[in-house]
Design a protein around this motif. Structure first.
Motif, PDB file in Angstrom:
ATOM      1  N   GLY A   1       0.836  -1.200   0.000  1.00  0.00           N
ATOM      2  CA  GLY A   1       0.000   0.000   0.000  1.00  0.00           C
ATOM      3  C   GLY A   1       0.867   1.245   0.000  1.00  0.00           C
ATOM      4  N   CYS A   2       1.923   1.182   0.780  1.00  0.00           N
ATOM      5  CA  CYS A   2       2.865   2.300   0.850  1.00  0.00           C
ATOM      6  C   CYS A   2       3.569   2.499  -0.483  1.00  0.00           C
ATOM      7  N   VAL A   3       3.976   1.399  -1.090  1.00  0.00           N
ATOM      8  CA  VAL A   3       4.653   1.462  -2.386  1.00  0.00           C
ATOM      9  C   VAL A   3       3.716   2.081  -3.417  1.00  0.00           C
TER      10      VAL A   3
ATOM     11  N   ILE B   1      19.206   4.214   3.216  1.00  0.00           N
ATOM     12  CA  ILE B   1      17.873   4.529   3.733  1.00  0.00           C
ATOM     13  C   ILE B   1      17.879   4.572   5.255  1.00  0.00           C
ATOM     14  N   GLN B   2      18.542   3.613   5.879  1.00  0.00           N
ATOM     15  CA  GLN B   2      18.601   3.611   7.335  1.00  0.00           C
ATOM     16  C   GLN B   2      19.366   4.814   7.857  1.00  0.00           C
TER      17      GLN B   2
ATOM     18  N   PRO C   1       8.944   6.860   4.649  1.00  0.00           N
ATOM     19  CA  PRO C   1       9.281   6.336   5.987  1.00  0.00           C
ATOM     20  C   PRO C   1       8.664   4.967   6.255  1.00  0.00           C
ATOM     21  N   CYS C   2       7.587   4.638   5.541  1.00  0.00           N
ATOM     22  CA  CYS C   2       6.956   3.342   5.765  1.00  0.00           C
ATOM     23  C   CYS C   2       7.931   2.196   5.452  1.00  0.00           C
TER      24      CYS C   2
ATOM     25  N   GLY D   1      11.390  -3.756   9.477  1.00  0.00           N
ATOM     26  CA  GLY D   1      11.201  -4.508  10.712  1.00  0.00           C
ATOM     27  C   GLY D   1      10.577  -5.862  10.420  1.00  0.00           C
ATOM     28  N   CYS D   2       9.612  -5.842   9.524  1.00  0.00           N
ATOM     29  CA  CYS D   2       8.944  -7.086   9.133  1.00  0.00           C
ATOM     30  C   CYS D   2       9.921  -8.009   8.418  1.00  0.00           C
ATOM     31  N   VAL D   3      10.721  -7.440   7.526  1.00  0.00           N
ATOM     32  CA  VAL D   3      11.717  -8.227   6.793  1.00  0.00           C
ATOM     33  C   VAL D   3      12.695  -8.847   7.776  1.00  0.00           C
TER      34      VAL D   3
END
Lengths: 106, 106
Positions: free
Chosen positions: A88-90, B28-29, B81-82, B88-90
């Motif tokens: 959704g974010c993508v 990105i981080q 930012p999402c 975190g999920c990855v």
DNA sequence: TGGATATATGAGTAATTGCTAATATAGATC
DNA sequence: GATCTATATTAGCAATTACTCATATATCCA
């Protein structure tokens, strides 16, 4: 950047690579509603069985999918539902892209 | 699968491809805490300036980053930012992978 | 205007990815 | 055991990605 952080980024990149293909994304969305067998996936996506099998194997190896056998059929299931939220974010990013490009052309 | 869905998957894959590289994830981080200039990013990641420049350009093109110039420096900022939440999920998937492999080896 | 600095880009090369076609493997049935 | 079906794998080839090196471009300053 520490070696540990570097290693973590490498592993995360592996998972993201395994996601980053149109056919694999289509499969994931198809699996949103529950496990499917290879033949259903082949029909839904509309490409060759061997191609689909490759993609499924790759995603299974990356920990994105899990499978179970039932007679001749193999059923695949999504192991990371959070990917769906991320998509959704993508999509928002993509739409922003299109908006910006439209604005630039006007 | 409709042609519209197919097209949407292709576009999503473009964004994910732009994410799916260790150096780009590191960048990105690093940008999580706010915009940075190219020279800071080069120092943090520890690879060549030209390589970093290529990666930044790719992510900017994909809508992931935006930039602004200030004299000789160019500052980059994260536009999605999402992605950080998704990482975190990855990470959870990666850890599950390691757990499963450990279990399999015991 | 020339020199210094920061950043972007082109070209060449190697590695990786993805597809197809053919075929191997596994399970089911007769 | 032979045949059929579903799925996985191999091999070959084309396309894409990523890096380095060299250099171009833009900005700043004396």
């Amino acid at each position: 950047m520490t070696e540990k952080e570097r290693r973590r980024c490498e592993l995360q990149a592996e998972v993201l690579k395994a996601l980053a293909h149109p056919i694999r994304l289509a499969i994931i969305q198809f699996l949103e509603n529950g496990e499917k067998c290879v033949c259903d996936i082949v029909e839904y996506v509309g490409t060759s069985q061997s191609n689909i099998s490759k993609h499924l194997s790759l995603m299974k190896g990356a920990g994105i999918l899990s499978d179970r056998k039932e007679g001749l059929s193999v059923y695949y299931e999504l192991k990371m539902p959070c990917a769906l939220k991320f998509f959704g974010c993508v999509r928002d990013i993509m739409e922003n892209q299109l908006s910006e490009r439209s604005a630039a052309l006007q």
